[in-house]
Design a protein around this motif. Structure first.
Motif, PDB file in Angstrom:
ATOM      1  N   VAL A  81       0.854  -1.190   0.000  1.00 27.96           N
ATOM      2  CA  VAL A  81       0.000   0.000   0.000  1.00 27.96           C
ATOM      3  C   VAL A  81       0.889   1.238   0.000  1.00 27.96           C
ATOM      4  O   VAL A  81       1.742   1.397   0.879  1.00 27.96           O
ATOM      5  CB  VAL A  81      -0.939   0.032   1.228  1.00 27.96           C
ATOM      6  CG1 VAL A  81      -1.818   1.280   1.205  1.00 27.96           C
ATOM      7  CG2 VAL A  81      -1.808  -1.225   1.280  1.00 27.96           C
ATOM      8  N   ARG A  82       0.679   2.104  -0.986  1.00 30.27           N
ATOM      9  CA  ARG A  82       1.432   3.354  -1.065  1.00 30.27           C
ATOM     10  C   ARG A  82       0.488   4.507  -1.341  1.00 30.27           C
ATOM     11  O   ARG A  82      -0.382   4.422  -2.210  1.00 30.27           O
ATOM     12  CB  ARG A  82       2.479   3.278  -2.185  1.00 30.27           C
ATOM     13  CG  ARG A  82       3.239   4.582  -2.394  1.00 30.27           C
ATOM     14  CD  ARG A  82       4.243   4.503  -3.522  1.00 30.27           C
ATOM     15  NE  ARG A  82       3.663   4.188  -4.822  1.00 30.27           N
ATOM     16  CZ  ARG A  82       3.009   5.075  -5.594  1.00 30.27           C
ATOM     17  NH1 ARG A  82       2.820   6.303  -5.167  1.00 30.27           N
ATOM     18  NH2 ARG A  82       2.538   4.696  -6.769  1.00 30.27           N
ATOM     19  N   VAL A  83       0.655   5.593  -0.586  1.00 32.46           N
ATOM     20  CA  VAL A  83      -0.070   6.838  -0.829  1.00 32.46           C
ATOM     21  C   VAL A  83       0.978   7.920  -1.051  1.00 32.46           C
ATOM     22  O   VAL A  83       1.784   8.202  -0.159  1.00 32.46           O
ATOM     23  CB  VAL A  83      -0.982   7.215   0.345  1.00 32.46           C
ATOM     24  CG1 VAL A  83      -1.674   8.557   0.070  1.00 32.46           C
ATOM     25  CG2 VAL A  83      -2.019   6.130   0.593  1.00 32.46           C
ATOM     26  N   GLY A  84       0.995   8.495  -2.236  1.00 36.29           N
ATOM     27  CA  GLY A  84       2.072   9.424  -2.570  1.00 36.29           C
ATOM     28  C   GLY A  84       3.400   8.691  -2.510  1.00 36.29           C
ATOM     29  O   GLY A  84       3.582   7.653  -3.138  1.00 36.29           O
ATOM     30  N   THR A  85       4.332   9.216  -1.737  1.00 34.60           N
ATOM     31  CA  THR A  85       5.626   8.541  -1.560  1.00 34.60           C
ATOM     32  C   THR A  85       5.680   7.721  -0.271  1.00 34.60           C
ATOM     33  O   THR A  85       6.708   7.113   0.026  1.00 34.60           O
ATOM     34  CB  THR A  85       6.765   9.570  -1.543  1.00 34.60           C
ATOM     35  OG1 THR A  85       6.541  10.512  -0.481  1.00 34.60           O
ATOM     36  CG2 THR A  85       6.842  10.315  -2.870  1.00 34.60           C
ATOM     37  N   ASP A  86       4.582   7.704   0.480  1.00 29.05           N
ATOM     38  CA  ASP A  86       4.541   6.983   1.761  1.00 29.05           C
ATOM     39  C   ASP A  86       4.099   5.533   1.549  1.00 29.05           C
ATOM     40  O   ASP A  86       2.973   5.290   1.102  1.00 29.05           O
ATOM     41  CB  ASP A  86       3.578   7.655   2.737  1.00 29.05           C
ATOM     42  CG  ASP A  86       4.006   9.063   3.117  1.00 29.05           C
ATOM     43  OD1 ASP A  86       5.229   9.319   3.147  1.00 29.05           O
ATOM     44  OD2 ASP A  86       3.123   9.908   3.374  1.00 29.05           O
ATOM     45  N   VAL A  87       4.973   4.590   1.853  1.00 29.49           N
ATOM     46  CA  VAL A  87       4.616   3.169   1.805  1.00 29.49           C
ATOM     47  C   VAL A  87       4.026   2.790   3.158  1.00 29.49           C
ATOM     48  O   VAL A  87       4.710   2.804   4.176  1.00 29.49           O
ATOM     49  CB  VAL A  87       5.840   2.292   1.477  1.00 29.49           C
ATOM     50  CG1 VAL A  87       5.464   0.815   1.520  1.00 29.49           C
ATOM     51  CG2 VAL A  87       6.395   2.652   0.101  1.00 29.49           C
ATOM     52  N   LEU A  88       2.738   2.473   3.162  1.00 34.20           N
ATOM     53  CA  LEU A  88       2.034   2.147   4.401  1.00 34.20           C
ATOM     54  C   LEU A  88       2.118   0.666   4.740  1.00 34.20           C
ATOM     55  O   LEU A  88       1.961   0.287   5.900  1.00 34.20           O
ATOM     56  CB  LEU A  88       0.558   2.550   4.289  1.00 34.20           C
ATOM     57  CG  LEU A  88       0.249   3.987   3.854  1.00 34.20           C
ATOM     58  CD1 LEU A  88      -1.249   4.241   3.907  1.00 34.20           C
ATOM     59  CD2 LEU A  88       0.994   4.992   4.727  1.00 34.20           C
ATOM     60  N   ARG A  89       2.351  -0.162   3.718  1.00 34.10           N
ATOM     61  CA  ARG A  89       2.419  -1.614   3.965  1.00 34.10           C
ATOM     62  C   ARG A  89       3.263  -2.272   2.884  1.00 34.10           C
ATOM     63  O   ARG A  89       3.193  -1.898   1.716  1.00 34.10           O
ATOM     64  CB  ARG A  89       1.019  -2.223   3.978  1.00 34.10           C
ATOM     65  CG  ARG A  89       1.020  -3.756   4.077  1.00 34.10           C
ATOM     66  CD  ARG A  89      -0.365  -4.334   3.999  1.00 34.10           C
ATOM     67  NE  ARG A  89      -1.173  -3.961   5.140  1.00 34.10           N
ATOM     68  CZ  ARG A  89      -2.463  -4.267   5.285  1.00 34.10           C
ATOM     69  NH1 ARG A  89      -3.087  -4.934   4.325  1.00 34.10           N
ATOM     70  NH2 ARG A  89      -3.136  -3.910   6.353  1.00 34.10           N
ATOM     71  N   ASP A  90       4.052  -3.242   3.291  1.00 31.56           N
ATOM     72  CA  ASP A  90       4.823  -4.066   2.350  1.00 31.56           C
ATOM     73  C   ASP A  90       4.982  -5.440   2.993  1.00 31.56           C
ATOM     74  O   ASP A  90       5.999  -5.760   3.581  1.00 31.56           O
ATOM     75  CB  ASP A  90       6.176  -3.428   2.047  1.00 31.56           C
ATOM     76  CG  ASP A  90       6.961  -4.193   0.984  1.00 31.56           C
ATOM     77  OD1 ASP A  90       6.455  -5.210   0.491  1.00 31.56           O
ATOM     78  OD2 ASP A  90       8.084  -3.754   0.659  1.00 31.56           O
ATOM     79  N   THR A  91       3.923  -6.247   2.889  1.00 30.00           N
ATOM     80  CA  THR A  91       3.860  -7.545   3.547  1.00 30.00           C
ATOM     81  C   THR A  91       4.314  -8.637   2.591  1.00 30.00           C
ATOM     82  O   THR A  91       3.842  -8.719   1.453  1.00 30.00           O
ATOM     83  CB  THR A  91       2.429  -7.838   4.029  1.00 30.00           C
ATOM     84  OG1 THR A  91       2.005  -6.797   4.922  1.00 30.00           O
ATOM     85  CG2 THR A  91       2.360  -9.172   4.755  1.00 30.00           C
ATOM     86  N   ARG A  92       5.219  -9.489   3.042  1.00 26.97           N
ATOM     87  CA  ARG A  92       5.738 -10.594   2.222  1.00 26.97           C
ATOM     88  C   ARG A  92       5.421 -11.935   2.895  1.00 26.97           C
ATOM     89  O   ARG A  92       5.128 -12.002   4.097  1.00 26.97           O
ATOM     90  CB  ARG A  92       7.260 -10.470   2.053  1.00 26.97           C
ATOM     91  CG  ARG A  92       7.780  -9.065   1.717  1.00 26.97           C
ATOM     92  CD  ARG A  92       7.572  -8.685   0.276  1.00 26.97           C
ATOM     93  NE  ARG A  92       8.114  -7.350  -0.013  1.00 26.97           N
ATOM     94  CZ  ARG A  92       9.184  -7.122  -0.770  1.00 26.97           C
ATOM     95  NH1 ARG A  92       9.844  -8.129  -1.326  1.00 26.97           N
ATOM     96  NH2 ARG A  92       9.597  -5.887  -0.998  1.00 26.97           N
TER      97      ARG A  92
END
Length: 287
Positions: A81-92
């Motif tokens: 999940v990314r909003v603008g340049t902010d990555v809110l989630r990166d689940t692997r």
């Protein structure tokens, strides 16, 4: 779900909405979006709404000219999940679960790609199969946004040890066993879905972390932006859109979507060739 009482026009919706749009089969056909859809997104954003791509694709196979249309993206069906340049989630996938998944798929002789925000990881044989699938642009979408299968080709990487790769989701083709059986063999943490790109191939599918859903991304973005869920719109065409459509304040589906998805929706519109996203935006007063 109570159906939408009537089409909305002329800005009758509250001042700011957050719209989540699926890519394959909704915003684009065969990886190319009609220019009318791109223009609708630009106009909605100019009107003060926030518009995000909400796709099962990993960020690595979202073309730059597609990504730049949006305020951000929910990719890998909610894992990124990314909003603008902010990555809110990166689940692997957890490391051991990922290794077990690769070993089971290789044991069955399945062609697969490990999907990550930075790349698609696969064997040289699968990379060649992906390259062989690149064709000419689809008729009727000349001047569209995205490069079709070429976006997938460009993201492919062939590391020596696939089992050591970090990834969020798996796409597979030509499986000799049902995708659901593969998920059962790997473990209860993993769910299975039909492949959103190759829906006509019953041996294709996607394996994902069962706890991850596009709806989670929708809720996370809405919370991050301070937007009430009633002011969200979810637009999709496949079963991996069901949670998103149910969670959104207004759910929109594409004609021909599965029955469960249609039952959850407030509005139905045509597919990309008939500019359904534009129609939805017009009917919902987003332009």
């Amino acid at each position: 779900r109570t159906p939408h009482p009537a089409p909305r026009t002329g800005g009758s919706m509250p001042a700011r909405h957050c719209v989540f749009i699926d890519f394959d089969g909704t915003f684009a056909a065969h990886g190319v979006a009609p220019p009318q859809h791109a223009d609708a997104v630009r106009r909605a954003r100019s009107a003060g709404h926030t518009v995000l791509l909400c796709t099962g694709r990993p960020a690595s196979i979202v073309a730059p000219d597609v990504a730049e249309l949006f305020d951000g993206m929910v990719a890998s069906a909610g894992a990124y999940v990314r909003v603008g340049t902010d990555v809110l989630r990166d689940t692997r996938f957890p490391q051991e679960l990922g290794r077990r998944s690769v070993e089971i798929l290789q044991g069955h002789g399945v062609a697969f790609a490990l999907e990550a925000p930075e790349a698609l990881y696969c064997t040289p044989e699968t990379a060649a199969r992906i390259r062989a699938g690149v064709g000419s642009p689809q008729p009727g979408l000349a001047g569209g946004v995205g490069r079709g299968p070429q976006d997938i080709v460009d993201a492919a990487r062939t590391p020596a040890d696939l089992a050591s790769c970090s990834f969020a989701k798996i796409s597979l083709w030509g499986s000799p066993v049902r995708v659901e059986q593969l998920a059962e063999e790997i473990g209860p943490e993993v769910g299975a879905l039909p492949n959103s790109i190759a829906q006509d191939d019953t041996s294709s599918g996607e394996l994902h972390l069962r706890e991850i859903d596009k709806a989670d991304g929708l809720r996370q973005v809405a919370g991050h932006l301070g937007i009430d869920l009633t002011a969200t719109v979810g637009i999709g065409d496949g079963m991996n859109d069901l949670g998103m459509v149910r969670a959104a304040g207004t759910g929109v589906v594409i004609h021909g979507a599965p029955a469960a998805l249609r039952e959850a929706a407030d509005l139905e519109v045509p597919g990309p060739a008939e500019h359904g996203v534009l129609i939805a935006f017009e009917r919902l007063g987003l332009l």
